[in-house]
Every structure is written in C-alpha cells, then in structure tokens.
Design an enzyme around this catalytic site. Sequence first.
Site, PDB file in Angstrom:
ATOM      1  N   GLY A  35      73.837  50.207  -5.829  1.00 19.27           N
ATOM      2  CA  GLY A  35      72.806  50.595  -4.870  1.00 19.27           C
ATOM      3  C   GLY A  35      71.754  51.396  -5.602  1.00 19.27           C
ATOM      4  O   GLY A  35      71.339  51.021  -6.699  1.00 19.27           O
ATOM      5  N   SER A  83      76.831  48.260 -11.307  1.00 18.49           N
ATOM      6  CA  SER A  83      75.419  48.608 -11.184  1.00 18.49           C
ATOM      7  C   SER A  83      75.248  50.122 -11.222  1.00 18.49           C
ATOM      8  O   SER A  83      75.533  50.748 -12.235  1.00 18.49           O
ATOM      9  CB  SER A  83      74.846  47.973  -9.915  1.00 18.49           C
ATOM     10  OG  SER A  83      73.453  48.109  -9.843  1.00 18.49           O
ATOM     11  N   ALA A  84      74.829  50.748 -10.123  1.00 13.90           N
ATOM     12  CA  ALA A  84      74.671  52.208 -10.106  1.00 13.90           C
ATOM     13  C   ALA A  84      75.974  52.911 -10.446  1.00 13.90           C
ATOM     14  O   ALA A  84      75.989  53.969 -11.087  1.00 13.90           O
ATOM     15  CB  ALA A  84      74.177  52.670  -8.736  1.00 13.90           C
ATOM     16  N   HIS A 103      72.172  44.950 -15.179  1.00 11.35           N
ATOM     17  CA  HIS A 103      71.208  43.920 -14.759  1.00 11.35           C
ATOM     18  C   HIS A 103      70.164  43.672 -15.854  1.00 11.35           C
ATOM     19  O   HIS A 103      69.008  43.345 -15.545  1.00 11.35           O
ATOM     20  CB  HIS A 103      70.478  44.311 -13.466  1.00 11.35           C
ATOM     21  CG  HIS A 103      71.359  44.709 -12.338  1.00 11.35           C
ATOM     22  ND1 HIS A 103      72.161  43.828 -11.662  1.00 11.35           N
ATOM     23  CD2 HIS A 103      71.561  45.922 -11.749  1.00 11.35           C
ATOM     24  CE1 HIS A 103      72.823  44.475 -10.704  1.00 11.35           C
ATOM     25  NE2 HIS A 103      72.477  45.739 -10.744  1.00 11.35           N
ATOM     26  N   GLU A 129      74.002  40.158 -16.407  1.00  8.44           N
ATOM     27  CA  GLU A 129      74.767  39.769 -15.235  1.00  8.44           C
ATOM     28  C   GLU A 129      76.029  39.014 -15.635  1.00  8.44           C
ATOM     29  O   GLU A 129      76.045  38.262 -16.617  1.00  8.44           O
ATOM     30  CB  GLU A 129      73.916  38.907 -14.297  1.00  8.44           C
ATOM     31  CG  GLU A 129      72.580  39.553 -13.908  1.00  8.44           C
ATOM     32  CD  GLU A 129      72.751  40.826 -13.088  1.00  8.44           C
ATOM     33  OE1 GLU A 129      73.286  41.817 -13.622  1.00  8.44           O
ATOM     34  OE2 GLU A 129      72.342  40.819 -11.917  1.00  8.44           O
TER      35      GLU A 129
END
Length: 237
Positions: free
Chosen positions: A89, A121-122, A158, A193
Amino acid sequence: MKLLLLSNSTNPGESYLGYPKQTIKSFLGDKPLNIVFIPYAAVTFSYDEYAGKVNDSLQEVGIQVKGIHTFVDPKEAIRTADAIMIGGGNTWKLTRTLQENDLIDLIREKVNTGTPYIGWSAGSNVACPTLRTTNDMPIVAPLSFETLNLVPFQLNPHYLDAHPDNHGGETREMRINEFVIENPDIYVVGLRESTILHFENGKLSLIGDRSARIFKFGKEPYELTSKDDFNFLVNLN
C-alpha cells in the site's frame, strides 16, 4: 532471522497473492501459527477488508492471519505473534502508523530473535533501514524516515526498466542513481515483479525467474539472478 520480501502481491491476470502463496506456505511450514497481519499501508479500503482479502487467498494453502487492528493492544499482538506479515500500500502511511503505535523496535526485536517476517511492496520497503527508496507519494509525514532495519540495504519493489513514451520525467534507474550518489555506502536492490528475496539460515537468495538490479555508488548498475550470490548484501562489515 527469517525474511521473505516480495516485490508485489499480484501479477496481471492472477488471483491475489497467486504467485507467492506456495512460497509463503513453504516458508512458514505446516505447523499452525499465530500470524499477525499489519494492514496499515491501506488507504482506500479498510483494514478489515485487507485482512479478509489476505485470508481469502491464503486459505488455499492452510494459512490464516489476524489483523493487528483487531487486538486491544498492538504491542501485545506482536509480542505473542508466531509470524509477522505486512502488506503493501502506501509506505509513508505504513511507517507513520507503525511509529505512532510504537511498534518499530518491538517488531525488529521479534524478527531478530527468529520470528518469521513476510512483507510485500510497502511491507518489504519497511524491512530496510529507511523508506527512502519507496515509489510512493508522501501522503502523510512520518515521525522519521527510519524503518525496521532488518536488512542493511535498501529495496525498490516494483522495479521498472521502462521509460514510457511521452514521459518527460526520470526513469526509476535515474532516481535510484540519485539516491546512491547521496548515500554512497548503501546498496539498493531493484526488485522486479514476481521476485522475492529470501533470508534464512544466514543466507540471502533471490526467488523468481527475473533478475534483480543492483545499485551502488561508483559502480555501473548490474544484474543478479537466482543463481548468483546475494550474501554480500548482508555481510557488509
């Protein structure tokens, strides 16, 4: 320490957490665990929705998580956790909320003493010393840029090679090169990814069919694959 740091949760055309769920299962093992999920990076949907989405996906491999927001005492949730999972997020909001709940040092202590950690991700960004290589807009101001410091290098999840047509701004590589010029002692890993960094038994390795791009001041950026040695990133002294 046991770390599983994912670039992303979902690939186009796949279900949520589709590509990594078997890796997550292998990482956590077959024993039932009290897994605390931290959904603080969510902005446009609720924490309940986020935890539900994770459970809907991971039930296929026999994994269930409990959202930290459902505990009366977030610190006690971490103290009693058998594993910790942090979703993606907005990294700025995630960091700010971890700091406001005074969880940074506690999570670091738990993971350093063997509690498995999974982030995407985060959630991978905050495993680094700081959040300064996130791609996210700073929609809130954290109390500091310092994060969990579970690894001594920075991640850029990413990671993209492309420079879109009619885009006049910097590429991702240019942005990271700016970072290493200003921070010459720090490595940055561009994590593409469908790739995952796995740390266990003192060994750091890459999982996935795509290479990672390595940035360090004074060196041309270069590629490493799952067949290469990544241990230099955690053995910097």
